[in-house]
Design a protein around this motif. Structure first.
Motif, PDB file in Angstrom:
ATOM      1  N   LYS A 157       0.822  -1.215   0.000  1.00 16.34           N
ATOM      2  CA  LYS A 157       0.000   0.000   0.000  1.00 16.34           C
ATOM      3  C   LYS A 157       0.851   1.258   0.000  1.00 16.34           C
ATOM      4  CE  LYS A 157      -3.782  -2.251   2.511  1.00 16.34           C
ATOM      5  NZ  LYS A 157      -4.654  -2.199   3.712  1.00 16.34           N
ATOM      6  N   VAL A 158       2.181   1.079  -0.160  1.00 17.06           N
ATOM      7  CA  VAL A 158       3.095   2.219  -0.043  1.00 17.06           C
ATOM      8  C   VAL A 158       3.633   2.589  -1.424  1.00 17.06           C
ATOM      9  CG1 VAL A 158       5.208   3.092   1.018  1.00 17.06           C
ATOM     10  CG2 VAL A 158       3.754   1.484   2.266  1.00 17.06           C
ATOM     11  N   PRO A 159       3.299   3.773  -1.932  1.00 17.61           N
ATOM     12  CA  PRO A 159       3.883   4.209  -3.208  1.00 17.61           C
ATOM     13  C   PRO A 159       5.334   4.662  -3.001  1.00 17.61           C
ATOM     14  CG  PRO A 159       2.447   5.900  -2.333  1.00 17.61           C
ATOM     15  CD  PRO A 159       2.327   4.733  -1.397  1.00 17.61           C
ATOM     16  N   CYS A 160       6.194   4.279  -3.922  1.00 25.33           N
ATOM     17  CA  CYS A 160       7.624   4.630  -3.830  1.00 25.33           C
ATOM     18  C   CYS A 160       8.133   5.045  -5.199  1.00 25.33           C
ATOM     19  CB  CYS A 160       8.432   3.444  -3.315  1.00 25.33           C
ATOM     20  SG  CYS A 160       8.035   2.944  -1.626  1.00 25.33           S
ATOM     21  N   ARG A 161       9.036   5.987  -5.193  1.00 20.98           N
ATOM     22  CA  ARG A 161       9.642   6.473  -6.427  1.00 20.98           C
ATOM     23  C   ARG A 161      11.016   5.812  -6.601  1.00 20.98           C
ATOM     24  NH1 ARG A 161      12.826  10.908  -6.944  1.00 20.98           N
ATOM     25  NH2 ARG A 161      12.166  11.569  -4.856  1.00 20.98           N
ATOM     26  N   ILE A 162      11.255   5.292  -7.808  1.00 20.51           N
ATOM     27  CA  ILE A 162      12.533   4.620  -8.107  1.00 20.51           C
ATOM     28  C   ILE A 162      13.608   5.684  -8.306  1.00 20.51           C
ATOM     29  CG2 ILE A 162      13.775   3.137  -9.736  1.00 20.51           C
ATOM     30  CD1 ILE A 162      11.122   1.787 -10.384  1.00 20.51           C
ATOM     31  N   VAL A 163      14.670   5.593  -7.483  1.00 23.96           N
ATOM     32  CA  VAL A 163      15.757   6.566  -7.593  1.00 23.96           C
ATOM     33  C   VAL A 163      17.061   5.928  -8.092  1.00 23.96           C
ATOM     34  CG1 VAL A 163      14.812   8.039  -5.796  1.00 23.96           C
ATOM     35  CG2 VAL A 163      16.408   6.199  -5.173  1.00 23.96           C
ATOM     36  N   GLY A 164      17.117   4.602  -8.156  1.00 26.34           N
ATOM     37  CA  GLY A 164      18.361   3.949  -8.606  1.00 26.34           C
ATOM     38  C   GLY A 164      18.121   2.520  -9.050  1.00 26.34           C
ATOM     39  N   VAL A 165      19.049   2.025  -9.859  1.00 21.89           N
ATOM     40  CA  VAL A 165      19.041   0.627 -10.323  1.00 21.89           C
ATOM     41  C   VAL A 165      20.379   0.016  -9.925  1.00 21.89           C
ATOM     42  CG1 VAL A 165      18.902  -0.937 -12.286  1.00 21.89           C
ATOM     43  CG2 VAL A 165      17.517   1.150 -12.255  1.00 21.89           C
ATOM     44  N   ALA A 166      20.323  -1.106  -9.209  1.00 23.01           N
ATOM     45  CA  ALA A 166      21.546  -1.765  -8.716  1.00 23.01           C
ATOM     46  C   ALA A 166      21.803  -3.045  -9.498  1.00 23.01           C
ATOM     47  CB  ALA A 166      21.422  -2.073  -7.223  1.00 23.01           C
ATOM     48  N   ARG A 167      23.072  -3.437  -9.523  1.00 22.34           N
ATOM     49  CA  ARG A 167      23.439  -4.692 -10.196  1.00 22.34           C
ATOM     50  C   ARG A 167      22.781  -5.870  -9.480  1.00 22.34           C
ATOM     51  NH1 ARG A 167      27.211  -5.548 -13.826  1.00 22.34           N
ATOM     52  NH2 ARG A 167      28.245  -3.569 -13.374  1.00 22.34           N
ATOM     53  N   GLN A 168      22.467  -6.888 -10.253  1.00 23.37           N
ATOM     54  CA  GLN A 168      21.785  -8.069  -9.714  1.00 23.37           C
ATOM     55  C   GLN A 168      22.541  -8.644  -8.525  1.00 23.37           C
ATOM     56  OE1 GLN A 168      21.296 -11.154 -12.602  1.00 23.37           O
ATOM     57  NE2 GLN A 168      20.612 -12.677 -11.125  1.00 23.37           N
ATOM     58  N   ALA A 169      21.831  -9.002  -7.507  1.00 24.74           N
ATOM     59  CA  ALA A 169      22.433  -9.526  -6.290  1.00 24.74           C
ATOM     60  C   ALA A 169      22.912 -10.949  -6.496  1.00 24.74           C
ATOM     61  CB  ALA A 169      21.426  -9.474  -5.140  1.00 24.74           C
ATOM     62  N   PHE A 170      24.023 -11.294  -5.835  1.00 30.48           N
ATOM     63  CA  PHE A 170      24.563 -12.661  -5.895  1.00 30.48           C
ATOM     64  C   PHE A 170      23.564 -13.656  -5.304  1.00 30.48           C
ATOM     65  CE2 PHE A 170      26.829 -15.987  -3.442  1.00 30.48           C
ATOM     66  CZ  PHE A 170      27.252 -16.739  -4.525  1.00 30.48           C
ATOM     67  N   GLY A 171      23.413 -14.780  -5.963  1.00 32.40           N
ATOM     68  CA  GLY A 171      22.534 -15.821  -5.451  1.00 32.40           C
ATOM     69  C   GLY A 171      21.125 -15.714  -5.988  1.00 32.40           C
ATOM     70  N   ARG A 172      20.819 -14.638  -6.685  1.00 34.90           N
ATOM     71  CA  ARG A 172      19.469 -14.480  -7.214  1.00 34.90           C
ATOM     72  C   ARG A 172      19.379 -15.197  -8.547  1.00 34.90           C
ATOM     73  NH1 ARG A 172      14.801 -11.830  -8.154  1.00 34.90           N
ATOM     74  NH2 ARG A 172      14.655 -10.660 -10.080  1.00 34.90           N
ATOM     75  N   SER A 173      18.434 -16.077  -8.695  1.00 39.51           N
ATOM     76  CA  SER A 173      18.280 -16.851  -9.916  1.00 39.51           C
ATOM     77  C   SER A 173      17.141 -16.291 -10.745  1.00 39.51           C
ATOM     78  CB  SER A 173      18.004 -18.321  -9.584  1.00 39.51           C
ATOM     79  OG  SER A 173      16.829 -18.433  -8.826  1.00 39.51           O
ATOM     80  N   PRO A 174      17.190 -16.495 -12.097  1.00 36.55           N
ATOM     81  CA  PRO A 174      16.106 -16.029 -12.952  1.00 36.55           C
ATOM     82  C   PRO A 174      14.782 -16.651 -12.518  1.00 36.55           C
ATOM     83  CG  PRO A 174      18.017 -16.650 -14.262  1.00 36.55           C
ATOM     84  CD  PRO A 174      18.285 -17.097 -12.860  1.00 36.55           C
ATOM     85  N   GLY A 175      13.729 -15.867 -12.538  1.00 37.55           N
ATOM     86  CA  GLY A 175      12.417 -16.392 -12.173  1.00 37.55           C
ATOM     87  C   GLY A 175      12.068 -16.193 -10.716  1.00 37.55           C
TER      88      GLY A 175
END
Length: 648
Positions: free
Chosen positions: A430-448
């Motif tokens: 229920k919380v609106p947020c504004r995107i201020v940055g894009v970070a490189r994919q985190a280690f251990g995160r798999s597609p999907g």
């Protein structure tokens, strides 16, 4: 009276025949003076060839004694007998026994190689002998390109290479036509006239008539010994072979070079067999090098990814450890603890952390997302890169509704607006947020997996979870600070603040060490399995070399007859085995490197080849050649020269 050059005293030679023993020579007494031309005549099976083999030191008597210039051969070693054959005796065989891979010149030079003479000396001597025997135009032809008479003349030249003080000719005209036979007998008569001792073994009385003395043997006994004409008064040649100007090391080098050359010729003559022999070594070597390269590359990639999390970090969690059922009720880990830790001298940066799962919406898109509440230093602590925009401001406590999004989450959440995510507003729960940055994919995160979004921890605590405690705190240790000391300091500080130890620590370096040890153990295990292929290849080398020894038995007999030592024969076959393994190792390493290039160009996977593994692969292939080649080489060196010469 001068001592006989050759003397047999009650010589017997017996051979096993099933459960019985057959006596081929029965108490032979015989003396031959230097400079005589003697013909030993007898029917097939009379024992004349056995007698010649004993006279030529190719065989030993079962009983009695054989003396050369007063020295008993019974007390001589195999190498001492080889020296006699090399420096004083010359053999002319009925079947020529030339080495098919060598030219006429090369065949003649062989005794001089074993005698340690220099290349220039033996080359000049061989050319002179072949020219004298009318083969000046044929000296670079192989035996298969020569007639029977020409081959026999090459055999005669070979017998004279080191002086040939005693010439032993076994049926020298038996395989020749009458004209070639007459030419050979003329040559032998000329050699006798020069003072050489010539011993003919024949069943043809017409040939025997050329000799000064005829000895008739029947059923293993001498039944007649008559002098046809007085022995020539011509003085015999010197008792020493031509002097060599080669020193000991040069002689060893030349013998090694001859063995190396013969090994190459043998490998070249059987290319397919040699390749099939190498195949096991090639596969084993390539496997070892590739497995180590893959292991190194995988380890580096994993460690690099771990480094992106911050390898010098300490994670603080509530409870007594993983699996503690009471950890959820521990609410003493507070943002103030993070503030206190950030002021310590051994700390580089600190980030509080807590997380929750929400539904993220943008326009008409809805996806599951993991929201991580973190501090403004989070990306420094974890060593993460901001690809676009910025991270949070330092005053993240003001409940600012801003978000940094995972690079892989952009397309899944923003859809057609993914090309320009900065400034877009998304709804997290229920919380609106504004995107201020894009970070490189985190280690251990798999597609999907769920989309990942980072918000200021105060925003998550107040607007999403409604709680005042943290899930964990991550501390990045200052440079040059020992991890153990930092852990102890963190434990003291938090224990003092909480009044008890209701938390536990996890060191990221421990994870790194665990992964390093695990990958090393896995690489070692797989390398050991690959090394089995090398051992199997070595067994293949041994089997093929044993076959090679069987096929080349006659060649071995010829080399022994002209003076080759056991060490020379051992060296030749051992060199061949080692060469097969070394070439297999080179090809295997080349294939592994080629596979690495292909993987990098087409698969995008960079292998890390280890110089140590390549050197180890070469060392293993050489060791395998020595270990598995020794048995066949020893068998070759220990062959009985008489039996070896009798095989075709």
């Amino acid at each position: 009276m001068a001592e006989p050059l050759l003397q047999l005293r009650a010589v017997r030679r017996e051979f096993p025949a099933g459960n019985e023993t057959v006596a081929v020579l029965k108490g032979i007494d015989l003396s031959i003076d230097a400079g005589q031309m003697v013909a030993i005549v007898g029917a097939s099976g009379s024992g004349k060839s056995t007698l010649m083999n004993i006279l030529g030191c190719l065989d030993r008597p079962t009983g009695g004694d054989y003396l050369i210039a007063g020295r008993s051969t019974a007390l001589m070693s195999a190498d001492q007998l080889a020296q006699l054959r090399r420096e004083h005796l010359g053999f002319i065989f009925q079947r020529y026994h030339l080495l098919g891979d060598l030219t006429a010149l090369g065949n003649v030079e062989v005794p001089a190689v074993y005698a340690g003479r220099t290349r220039a000396e033996r080359h000049a001597q061989a050319r002179q002998l072949l020219s004298r025997l009318g083969l000046e135009e044929r000296m670079f032809h192989k035996p298969s390109q020569l007639s029977g008479g020409q081959q026999q003349r090459v055999s005669i030249a070979r017998s004279l290479m080191n002086g040939g003080h005693v010439i032993l000719a076994d049926e020298p005209t038996g395989a020749l036509d009458s004209r070639s036979g007459a030419e050979v007998m003329k040559i032998l008569s000329e050699l006798h006239s020069e003072g050489r001792t010539v011993i003919l073994v024949t069943h043809d009385m017409a040939i025997a008539e050329h000799a000064d003395r005829i000895i008739v043997i029947q059923d293993g006994q001498i039944v007649a010994d008559r002098q046809q004409r007085p022995a020539r008064s011509t003085a015999p040649p010197g008792t020493q072979p031509p002097a060599s100007s080669a020193n000991r090391w040069q002689a060893l080098k030349d013998r090694f070079a001859e063995s190396f050359r013969m090994a190459l010729l043998a490998m070249g003559a059987h290319k397919m067999r040699t390749f099939l022999t190498m195949l096991g070594i090639i596969i084993g070597t390539a496997s070892v090098v590739l497995v180590v390269a893959l292991g190194n590359a995988s380890q580096q990639r994993i460690l690099k990814s771990i480094s992106s999390l911050g390898t010098d970090t300490i994670e603080v969690f509530p409870g007594a450890g993983w699996g503690d059922l009471r950890a959820g009720r521990v609410q003493t880990l507070l943002p103030a603890d993070a503030d206190a830790l950030s002021r310590q001298s051994y700390v580089d940066s600190v980030t509080p952390a807590l997380n929750t799962q929400v539904t993220a919406r943008y326009g008409n898109l809805s996806v599951n997302a993991q929201v991580n509440g973190v501090g403004h230093s989070y990306f420094r602590v974890k060593g993460m890169t901001i690809l676009a925009g910025r991270a949070f401001a330092a005053n993240a406590r003001n409940l600012e509704q801003v978000a940094v999004i995972d690079e892989t989450s952009v397309a899944g959440l923003l859809g057609h607006d993914a090309s320009d995510p900065i400034g877009k507003v998304i709804l997290l729960g229920k919380v609106p947020c504004r995107i201020v940055g894009v970070a490189r994919q985190a280690f251990g995160r798999s597609p999907g997996s769920n989309l990942t979004v980072w918000l200021p921890y105060a925003t998550v605590m107040a607007r999403m979870l409604g709680q005042g405690h943290l899930s964990n705190i991550t501390v990045r240790i200052a440079a040059d600070t020992p991890v153990t000391a930092a852990e102890q300091a963190v434990t003291r500080l938090l224990t003092q603040r909480h009044g008890r130890k209701d938390f536990f620590l996890q060191n990221a370096a421990q994870m790194r060490e665990t992964i390093e040890s695990t990958t090393k153990a896995t690489t070692l295990l797989i390398s050991s399995i690959a090394a089995i292929a090398l051992i199997v290849g070595g067994i293949g080398v041994m089997n093929i070399m044993l076959v090679s020894v069987t096929e080349r038995t006659r060649e071995i007999g010829v080399r022994v007859a002209v003076g080759g030592r056991r060490s020379d024969i051992l060296q030749q076959f051992l060199i061949e085995a080692v060469l097969v393994c070394l070439l297999g190792g080179i090809i295997g390493v080349a294939l592994a490197l080629a596979a690495g290039v292909v993987g990098r160009l087409w698969g995008g996977f960079e292998m890390i080849f280890s110089a140590g593994s390549i050197v180890a692969a070469f060392a293993c292939s050489t060791l395998i050649g020595i270990v598995f080649g020794f048995l066949p080489a020893r068998n070759a060196a220990n062959l009985n020269p008489v039996e070896a010469l009798a095989r075709e």
